[in-house]
Design a protein around this motif. Structure first.
Motif, PDB file in Angstrom:
ATOM      1  N   SER A  63       3.564  -7.074  15.908  1.00  0.00           N
ATOM      2  CA  SER A  63       3.107  -5.798  16.474  1.00  0.00           C
ATOM      3  C   SER A  63       3.912  -4.633  15.909  1.00  0.00           C
ATOM      4  N   VAL A  64       3.206  -3.602  15.456  1.00  0.00           N
ATOM      5  CA  VAL A  64       3.855  -2.387  14.965  1.00  0.00           C
ATOM      6  C   VAL A  64       4.369  -1.605  16.162  1.00  0.00           C
ATOM      7  N   THR A  65       5.620  -1.210  16.128  1.00  0.00           N
ATOM      8  CA  THR A  65       6.245  -0.545  17.268  1.00  0.00           C
ATOM      9  C   THR A  65       6.471   0.942  17.057  1.00  0.00           C
ATOM     10  N   ALA A  66       6.500   1.410  15.798  1.00  0.00           N
ATOM     11  CA  ALA A  66       6.783   2.826  15.558  1.00  0.00           C
ATOM     12  C   ALA A  66       6.200   3.259  14.222  1.00  0.00           C
ATOM     13  N   VAL A  67       5.676   4.484  14.182  1.00  0.00           N
ATOM     14  CA  VAL A  67       5.219   5.101  12.938  1.00  0.00           C
ATOM     15  C   VAL A  67       5.789   6.514  12.870  1.00  0.00           C
ATOM     16  N   ALA A  68       6.105   6.975  11.665  1.00  0.00           N
ATOM     17  CA  ALA A  68       6.607   8.328  11.443  1.00  0.00           C
ATOM     18  C   ALA A  68       5.886   8.906  10.229  1.00  0.00           C
ATOM     19  N   LEU A  69       5.396  10.125  10.366  1.00  0.00           N
ATOM     20  CA  LEU A  69       4.637  10.792   9.309  1.00  0.00           C
ATOM     21  C   LEU A  69       5.467  11.941   8.754  1.00  0.00           C
ATOM     22  N   SER A  70       5.565  12.031   7.424  1.00  0.00           N
ATOM     23  CA  SER A  70       6.321  13.115   6.798  1.00  0.00           C
ATOM     24  C   SER A  70       5.587  14.438   6.982  1.00  0.00           C
ATOM     25  N   ASN A  71       6.335  15.547   6.933  1.00  0.00           N
ATOM     26  CA  ASN A  71       5.742  16.865   7.145  1.00  0.00           C
ATOM     27  C   ASN A  71       4.771  17.267   6.051  1.00  0.00           C
ATOM     28  N   ASP A  72       4.918  16.703   4.857  1.00  0.00           N
ATOM     29  CA  ASP A  72       3.972  17.013   3.788  1.00  0.00           C
ATOM     30  C   ASP A  72       2.705  16.164   3.873  1.00  0.00           C
ATOM     31  N   GLU A  73       2.639  15.292   4.869  1.00  0.00           N
ATOM     32  CA  GLU A  73       1.468  14.470   5.169  1.00  0.00           C
ATOM     33  C   GLU A  73       1.108  13.503   4.031  1.00  0.00           C
ATOM     34  N   LYS A  74       2.090  13.127   3.234  1.00  0.00           N
ATOM     35  CA  LYS A  74       1.841  12.220   2.121  1.00  0.00           C
ATOM     36  C   LYS A  74       2.325  10.797   2.401  1.00  0.00           C
ATOM     37  N   SER A  75       3.271  10.642   3.315  1.00  0.00           N
ATOM     38  CA  SER A  75       3.907   9.336   3.519  1.00  0.00           C
ATOM     39  C   SER A  75       3.953   8.960   4.990  1.00  0.00           C
ATOM     40  N   ILE A  76       3.754   7.659   5.238  1.00  0.00           N
ATOM     41  CA  ILE A  76       3.887   7.086   6.574  1.00  0.00           C
ATOM     42  C   ILE A  76       4.964   6.004   6.510  1.00  0.00           C
ATOM     43  N   TYR A  77       5.820   5.965   7.527  1.00  0.00           N
ATOM     44  CA  TYR A  77       6.859   4.945   7.608  1.00  0.00           C
ATOM     45  C   TYR A  77       6.666   4.178   8.920  1.00  0.00           C
ATOM     46  N   LYS A 109       8.081  -5.560  15.173  1.00  0.00           N
ATOM     47  CA  LYS A 109       8.950  -6.472  15.905  1.00  0.00           C
ATOM     48  C   LYS A 109       9.556  -7.558  15.024  1.00  0.00           C
ATOM     49  N   ASP A 110       8.916  -7.855  13.894  1.00  0.00           N
ATOM     50  CA  ASP A 110       9.438  -8.912  13.024  1.00  0.00           C
ATOM     51  C   ASP A 110      10.524  -8.416  12.079  1.00  0.00           C
ATOM     52  N   GLY A 111      10.940  -7.157  12.204  1.00  0.00           N
ATOM     53  CA  GLY A 111      12.003  -6.621  11.362  1.00  0.00           C
ATOM     54  C   GLY A 111      11.521  -6.024  10.058  1.00  0.00           C
ATOM     55  N   ALA A 112      10.220  -6.003   9.811  1.00  0.00           N
ATOM     56  CA  ALA A 112       9.687  -5.442   8.559  1.00  0.00           C
ATOM     57  C   ALA A 112       9.544  -3.932   8.664  1.00  0.00           C
ATOM     58  N   MET A 113       9.814  -3.244   7.550  1.00  0.00           N
ATOM     59  CA  MET A 113       9.643  -1.796   7.444  1.00  0.00           C
ATOM     60  C   MET A 113       8.840  -1.500   6.183  1.00  0.00           C
ATOM     61  N   PHE A 114       7.895  -0.557   6.295  1.00  0.00           N
ATOM     62  CA  PHE A 114       7.027  -0.233   5.171  1.00  0.00           C
ATOM     63  C   PHE A 114       6.938   1.272   4.972  1.00  0.00           C
ATOM     64  N   HIS A 115       6.765   1.635   3.694  1.00  0.00           N
ATOM     65  CA  HIS A 115       6.356   2.995   3.326  1.00  0.00           C
ATOM     66  C   HIS A 115       4.916   2.924   2.843  1.00  0.00           C
ATOM     67  N   TRP A 116       4.053   3.821   3.374  1.00  0.00           N
ATOM     68  CA  TRP A 116       2.634   3.825   3.036  1.00  0.00           C
ATOM     69  C   TRP A 116       2.262   5.157   2.417  1.00  0.00           C
ATOM     70  N   ASP A 117       1.477   5.115   1.347  1.00  0.00           N
ATOM     71  CA  ASP A 117       0.915   6.325   0.769  1.00  0.00           C
ATOM     72  C   ASP A 117      -0.372   6.660   1.517  1.00  0.00           C
ATOM     73  N   VAL A 118      -0.455   7.870   2.050  1.00  0.00           N
ATOM     74  CA  VAL A 118      -1.594   8.240   2.892  1.00  0.00           C
ATOM     75  C   VAL A 118      -2.905   8.199   2.118  1.00  0.00           C
ATOM     76  N   GLU A 119      -2.900   8.683   0.885  1.00  0.00           N
ATOM     77  CA  GLU A 119      -4.146   8.782   0.126  1.00  0.00           C
ATOM     78  C   GLU A 119      -4.615   7.421  -0.396  1.00  0.00           C
ATOM     79  N   THR A 120      -3.705   6.659  -0.985  1.00  0.00           N
ATOM     80  CA  THR A 120      -4.095   5.390  -1.611  1.00  0.00           C
ATOM     81  C   THR A 120      -4.028   4.214  -0.650  1.00  0.00           C
ATOM     82  N   GLY A 121      -3.227   4.321   0.411  1.00  0.00           N
ATOM     83  CA  GLY A 121      -3.045   3.211   1.332  1.00  0.00           C
ATOM     84  C   GLY A 121      -2.104   2.134   0.828  1.00  0.00           C
ATOM     85  N   LYS A 122      -1.440   2.390  -0.293  1.00  0.00           N
ATOM     86  CA  LYS A 122      -0.520   1.401  -0.857  1.00  0.00           C
ATOM     87  C   LYS A 122       0.748   1.319  -0.028  1.00  0.00           C
ATOM     88  N   GLY A 123       1.195   0.093   0.256  1.00  0.00           N
ATOM     89  CA  GLY A 123       2.399  -0.114   1.048  1.00  0.00           C
ATOM     90  C   GLY A 123       3.538  -0.689   0.234  1.00  0.00           C
TER      91      GLY A 123
END
Length: 463
Positions: free
Chosen positions: A142-156, A160-174
């Motif tokens: 289960s995803v517990t937290a998301v944070a969006l950059s002010n330039d609206e380009k990146s999601i972090y 619960k499993d300890g994984a962390m990802f950076h996502w590109d908003v436009e392409t969806g690449k993680g």
């Protein structure tokens, strides 16, 4: 007589030779010794503006001036493109007035003194359901937290499993962050943290995460590397929030405290005492006045410079989520009673209470009643647009009016909405989805795939 004439002639020739020799020496000196003006010109040539050495010596103040000039130039260009043709006499005056008004408005909005009207631009009235979201897959729990950059380009995101990802908003690449603790640890359990919260700084330089290891971890987002571990809490870290425009961080924990950190110096600053139970949520605007919610049924507004606090009692319910409007002057809260409350620092009781905004679960199965709880809240920073998340299949949108909340449309989603973030422009909403609630395992929605949901909001130009 001839001898005298010869002596006179020899004396004159000697005199002439001395004069010529002095003149030659003077010419040589003039030729060899450069003037002060020539030295200055050469020094200027050695340190021409724009050279590599000058760029390396650029101070922070010079950089701010350069960026400000570039920003003003961009604003002028945008104003010129928007303006229709005017008389030559009035064009300059109109342009200057328009630019000054825009700069003043942006300054007021950035400090929370003026609220941007985004809700009226959302073409999703009450009762209307938006389009299905784009889902980003990668998390195994289960995803517990998301944070969006002010330039609206990146999601972090973190889970619960300890994984962390950076996502590109436009392409969806993680892109996955490196494991905490490194690969050299033999015991995998030592480097796995059950993440419960994250927060991103206003300039997109730092990401803060917290969870089951009782520490606050700081990451450099340019290199996606772990910088420092901040230790002081005595229980799990449940919520994090950066103060707008600064690198000052607030952390909340199950040890009933809120702690203040300086990320620039990587140091602990202070502890805020007052809550009598787990502090579940925290948010902060431009001023140094964070708002926290707790399972002790209270919200607290902390006046950090004055070293005081205001206590707001929310009835008999746990306050699981808070989100700030107007730099801390007003905020909303939600909890395990399913009610959405609007608060102002001038009153001890809510200005308005909207009951069961996500409905009640029709199922009688044990634990299913929590699907109607409010698990997450978010406000588009500096605006009147807000969103609430639960486990009933919808994210609800709200417009903040002066003393009440106006219901807008809904966004379909399947699963527990454990975290929310609205883009500053109001173009989309990001949510962290899970089969289980963020802080427990007392309920589970089968068939849900854990991930990140991006809902695009239809926008119109308000008349």
């Amino acid at each position: 007589m001839a001898k005298r004439n010869q002596k006179v002639s020899d004396g004159q020739s000697m005199k002439r030779s001395r004069v010529e020799r002095k003149k030659e020496e003077s010419d040589v000196q003039d030729e060899e010794l450069p003037s002060d003006q020539e030295e200055e010109e050469e020094d200027g040539r050695r340190s021409l503006p724009g050279s590599d050495s000058e760029e390396e010596k650029e101070t922070a103040e010079e950089k701010r001036i350069r960026l400000a000039k570039a920003y003003l130039s961009r604003l002028r260009q945008e104003e010129m493109e928007d303006e229709s043709s005017e008389d030559d006499e009035n064009e300059d005056k109109i342009h200057r007035d328009s630019l000054a008004n825009r700069l003043q408005q942006e300054a007021l909005e950035s400090k929370g003194y003026q609220q941007r009207q985004l809700a009226d631009s959302t073409a999703l009235p009450e009762g209307q359901v938006g389009e299905a979201p784009k889902i980003l897959r990668g998390h195994g729990a289960s995803v517990t937290a998301v944070a969006l950059s002010n330039d609206e380009k990146s999601i972090y995101s973190c889970a619960k499993d300890g994984a962390m990802f950076h996502w590109d908003v436009e392409t969806g690449k993680g892109t996955r962050f490196p494991k905490l603790g490194g690969a050299e640890k033999k015991n995998k359990a030592d480097c796995r943290v059950r993440w419960l919260a994250n927060a991103i700084s206003y300039d997109g330089m730092f990401l803060a995460t917290g969870g089951s290891d009782k520490n606050v971890h700081i990451w450099d987002l340019r290199s996606m590397q772990h910088i420092v571990k901040l230790s002081s809490h005595r229980a799990e870290v449940t919520a994090l929030a950066f103060r707008d425009g600064t690198h000052q961080l607030f952390s909340a924990s199950m040890d009933s405290t809120v702690k203040i950190w300086s990320i620039d110096t990587e140091q602990y600053i202070d502890t805020l005492y007052g809550h009598q139970a787990t502090v579940v949520s925290i948010d902060c605007g431009y001023k140094e006045r964070p708002v926290s919610g707790s399972t002790d049924h209270t919200c607290r507004l902390w006046k950090v410079p004055e070293e005081s606090q205001l206590v707001f009692r929310g009835g008999g319910a746990s306050i699981d989520a808070v989100a700030v409007f107007r730099g801390g002057q007003q905020w909303i809260s939600g909890g395990d009673d399913g009610h959405l409350s609007l608060w102002t620092m001038m009153r001890k009781k809510p200005v308005e209470i909207l009951r069961d905004v996500h409905g009640k679960s029709a199922s009688s199965a044990a634990g299913d009643e929590c699907r109607g709880w409010i698990h997450s809240l978010s406000c588009a920073r500096g605006s009147d647009l807000a969103a609430s998340g639960s486990g009933n299949g919808f994210i609800r949108l709200w417009a903040h009016r002066e003393r009440h909340l106006e219901a807008l449309g809904s966004l379909p989603i399947n699963g527990f909405v454990n975290s929310l973030s609205i883009a500053p422009s109001g173009r989309f909403v990001v949510s962290g989805i899970g089969q289980e609630p963020r802080l427990g395992r007392w309920s589970k929605i089968s068939g849900v795939r854990n991930g990140i949901a991006i809902h695009r909001l239809p926008l119109v130009d308000p008349e």
